[in-house]
Design a protein around this motif. Structure first.
Motif, PDB file in Angstrom:
ATOM      1  N   PRO A  25      46.899  49.608  32.707  1.00  0.00           N
ATOM      2  CA  PRO A  25      45.856  48.930  31.937  1.00  0.00           C
ATOM      3  C   PRO A  25      44.598  48.771  32.785  1.00  0.00           C
ATOM      4  O   PRO A  25      44.694  48.674  34.014  1.00  0.00           O
ATOM      5  CB  PRO A  25      46.478  47.564  31.638  1.00  0.00           C
ATOM      6  CG  PRO A  25      47.505  47.349  32.683  1.00  0.00           C
ATOM      7  CD  PRO A  25      47.911  48.682  33.228  1.00  0.00           C
ATOM      8  N   LEU A  26      43.456  48.730  32.129  1.00  0.00           N
ATOM      9  CA  LEU A  26      42.196  48.558  32.860  1.00  0.00           C
ATOM     10  C   LEU A  26      41.230  47.787  31.967  1.00  0.00           C
ATOM     11  O   LEU A  26      41.099  48.101  30.782  1.00  0.00           O
ATOM     12  CB  LEU A  26      41.610  49.944  33.184  1.00  0.00           C
ATOM     13  CG  LEU A  26      40.329  49.943  34.007  1.00  0.00           C
ATOM     14  CD1 LEU A  26      40.637  49.677  35.482  1.00  0.00           C
ATOM     15  CD2 LEU A  26      39.605  51.289  33.879  1.00  0.00           C
ATOM     16  N   VAL A  27      40.576  46.785  32.549  1.00  0.00           N
ATOM     17  CA  VAL A  27      39.515  46.082  31.821  1.00  0.00           C
ATOM     18  C   VAL A  27      38.198  46.700  32.263  1.00  0.00           C
ATOM     19  O   VAL A  27      37.939  46.831  33.470  1.00  0.00           O
ATOM     20  CB  VAL A  27      39.554  44.571  32.128  1.00  0.00           C
ATOM     21  CG1 VAL A  27      38.420  43.857  31.411  1.00  0.00           C
ATOM     22  CG2 VAL A  27      40.892  43.986  31.716  1.00  0.00           C
ATOM     23  N   ILE A  28      37.397  47.130  31.302  1.00  0.00           N
ATOM     24  CA  ILE A  28      36.163  47.854  31.631  1.00  0.00           C
ATOM     25  C   ILE A  28      35.100  46.872  32.136  1.00  0.00           C
ATOM     26  O   ILE A  28      34.660  45.976  31.410  1.00  0.00           O
ATOM     27  CB  ILE A  28      35.638  48.612  30.386  1.00  0.00           C
ATOM     28  CG1 ILE A  28      36.714  49.560  29.856  1.00  0.00           C
ATOM     29  CG2 ILE A  28      34.337  49.347  30.711  1.00  0.00           C
ATOM     30  CD1 ILE A  28      37.081  50.692  30.774  1.00  0.00           C
ATOM     31  N   GLU A  29      34.737  47.048  33.390  1.00  0.00           N
ATOM     32  CA  GLU A  29      33.723  46.187  34.002  1.00  0.00           C
ATOM     33  C   GLU A  29      32.681  47.080  34.677  1.00  0.00           C
ATOM     34  O   GLU A  29      32.893  47.529  35.809  1.00  0.00           O
ATOM     35  CB  GLU A  29      34.378  45.258  35.040  1.00  0.00           C
ATOM     36  CG  GLU A  29      35.373  44.295  34.416  1.00  0.00           C
ATOM     37  CD  GLU A  29      36.122  43.483  35.462  1.00  0.00           C
ATOM     38  OE1 GLU A  29      35.565  42.514  35.970  1.00  0.00           O
ATOM     39  OE2 GLU A  29      37.271  43.866  35.779  1.00  0.00           O
ATOM     40  N   PRO A  30      31.584  47.382  33.971  1.00  0.00           N
ATOM     41  CA  PRO A  30      30.564  48.257  34.549  1.00  0.00           C
ATOM     42  C   PRO A  30      30.156  47.759  35.943  1.00  0.00           C
ATOM     43  O   PRO A  30      30.020  46.551  36.163  1.00  0.00           O
ATOM     44  CB  PRO A  30      29.407  48.149  33.558  1.00  0.00           C
ATOM     45  CG  PRO A  30      30.066  47.816  32.266  1.00  0.00           C
ATOM     46  CD  PRO A  30      31.228  46.939  32.612  1.00  0.00           C
ATOM     47  N   GLY A  31      30.007  48.679  36.856  1.00  0.00           N
ATOM     48  CA  GLY A  31      29.733  48.307  38.252  1.00  0.00           C
ATOM     49  C   GLY A  31      30.957  48.569  39.120  1.00  0.00           C
ATOM     50  O   GLY A  31      30.845  48.768  40.329  1.00  0.00           O
TER      51      GLY A  31
END
Ligand code: SAM
Length: 409
Positions: A25-31
């Motif tokens: 799983p991955l939470v999209i966090e730009p940067g």
């Protein structure tokens, strides 16, 4: 529950499919960046692309698929804090506990009350239950390990289901549940379910059939649970074990038919008999023992023939014929005909002037390839025993007859 948008947005949870056995799983966090042996990916580059996209790494040495989460994918990818329930058990339990969406709920004019559910653990089963009960259902979940309870609470919040889950940090074997006469179904996944059975009875609703399931890896636990269920007045106690047997499907060249093989074998029998008779005849002419067939052991003349080669045995003859049949069939299938969208295509030189097919090798009415299925070698074995039981509503009490004269009639 999770994003319903077509494109991935910042803050969304996605499932990265790296290989069939490696999901994450991955939470999209730009940067931020995601790095693995399958390459390096900027979160910002995933924003705006559709869920399900295949994405190449920045260095060009790998790719990943970025999927929308489902309960099934979540179970395969979630961070393990405990042992978890897998899909075969989840599906079976959900079905046998009759956990379902709330269409009846609206008719009944009240909320379906599914749960309580214990213990929360890693939240694998909870996510499936949440999808099954829909937006009109509710889940009460209990966990006595505080850190696990907090992590599960955080995940429920991030996945947008916290308004339909009430997560309580408590030891239910000791302190019982927070609801009474409420739950349609109750699921216990903890080491000593028998200690929670009396509490469970209080939590279950009494106005219609309510159901319970206890998940235990050992048969000794099952025995104690069954005794406790019996003592508490549960009925219809049944134990199941769920085993998953996946099949692997492969395409392979089709084999010659039995008829073709038997024809070839018959022809070879005839040829062999002809040879034998010739040998007997020439033996009689030459009068030499060395040319007479060997008796009893199925051997032909094994002395050197005129060309210096050893004559073949009957078994070798049969093997030759069988190999020839298989080879012919494969040649025929791969060289002489081909399948196109289910049509049998025949080479031009196989078509005679009168338009009929040259039938030396009749085209087979079967596809070039056949599908073979076999059980996959690695099958997940025993996980747990599932003990189900029902709690029936109490029988209606027969009214007390107050008028004594009526009683005598
Ligand atoms: N079914 C969960 C899943 O699919 O992710 C996994 C449950 S895990 C095997 C069992 C959990 O029950 C553990 O997290 C444990 O802390 C909790 N537990 C054990 N005994 C308990 C009790 N008496 N009260 C509340 N929670 C308990």
């Amino acid at each position: 529950m999770w994003s319903k948008g077509r494109e991935i947005a910042a803050g969304d949870t996605v499932i990265l499919w790296l290989t069939r056995d490696a999901l994450q799983p991955l939470v999209i966090e730009p940067g931020k960046e995601f790095n693995s042996k399958f390459g390096s990916y900027r979160h910002a580059d995933l924003v705006g692309i559709p869920f399900g996209s295949k994405v190449g790494s920045r260095t060009g040495n790998g790719f990943i698929h970025v999927l929308r989460p489902t309960p099934e994918l979540w179970t395969m990818a979630l961070p393990h804090r405990t042992q978890i329930l897998y899909l075969a058990d989840i599906a079976f339990i959900t079905s046998y506990l009759n956990i379902k969406n709330g269409s009846q709920v609206v008719e009944a004019g009240k909320h379906i009350l599914t749960g309580p559910f214990l213990g929360t653990g890693s939240g694998s089963f909870s996510h499936s239950v949440m999808r099954s009960i829909g937006t009109s259902g509710h889940l009460w979940s209990y966990e006595f390990h505080e850190t696990r309870a907090n992590k599960a609470r955080f995940e429920f919040h991030r996945h947008g289901i916290s308004d339909r889950v009430t997560l309580t940090h408590r030891n239910v074997c000791k302190d019982g549940f927070t609801v009474t006469d409420t739950a349609d179904a109750l699921f216990l996944d903890l080491p000593a379910p028998w200690d929670a059975i009396e509490h469970a009875k209080k939590a279950l609703r009494k106005d219609r059939i309510a159901r319970i399931c206890c998940f235990s890896p050992c048969i000794e636990q099952v025995l104690r649970t069954v005794s406790a269920l019996n003592d508490s007045g549960f009925t219809d106690i049944t134990m199941y074990e769920t085993l998953l047997r996946p099949y692997d499907i492969q395409q392979t060249s089709s084999l010659p038919t039995i008829g073709e093989i038997s024809d070839k074998l018959k022809q070879s029998e005839i040829r062999r008999e002809e040879k034998r008779l010739k040998q007997i005849a020439s033996g009689h002419r030459g009068g030499s023992d060395s040319t007479s067939p060997a008796k009893g052991n199925g051997q032909k003349n094994v002395s050197a023939s005129a060309g210096g080669k050893r004559a073949k045995t009957e078994e070798e003859d049969i093997i030759d014929v069988e190999s020839q049949v298989i080879e012919d069939s494969q040649n025929f299938l791969t060289k002489d005909v081909s399948m196109d969208g289910g049509l049998l295509l025949v080479k031009a030189e196989e078509v005679l002037d009168d338009g009929n097919l040259k039938m030396e090798k009749p085209p087979l009415a079967q596809p070039m390839k056949i599908n073979l299925s076999k059980v996959m070698p690695e099958v997940r074995g025993h996980t747990s025993y599932l003990t189900f039981a029902c709690l029936l509503p109490p029988l209606p009490t027969i009214g007390v007859v107050e008028d004594e004269s009526l009683e005598q009639v």
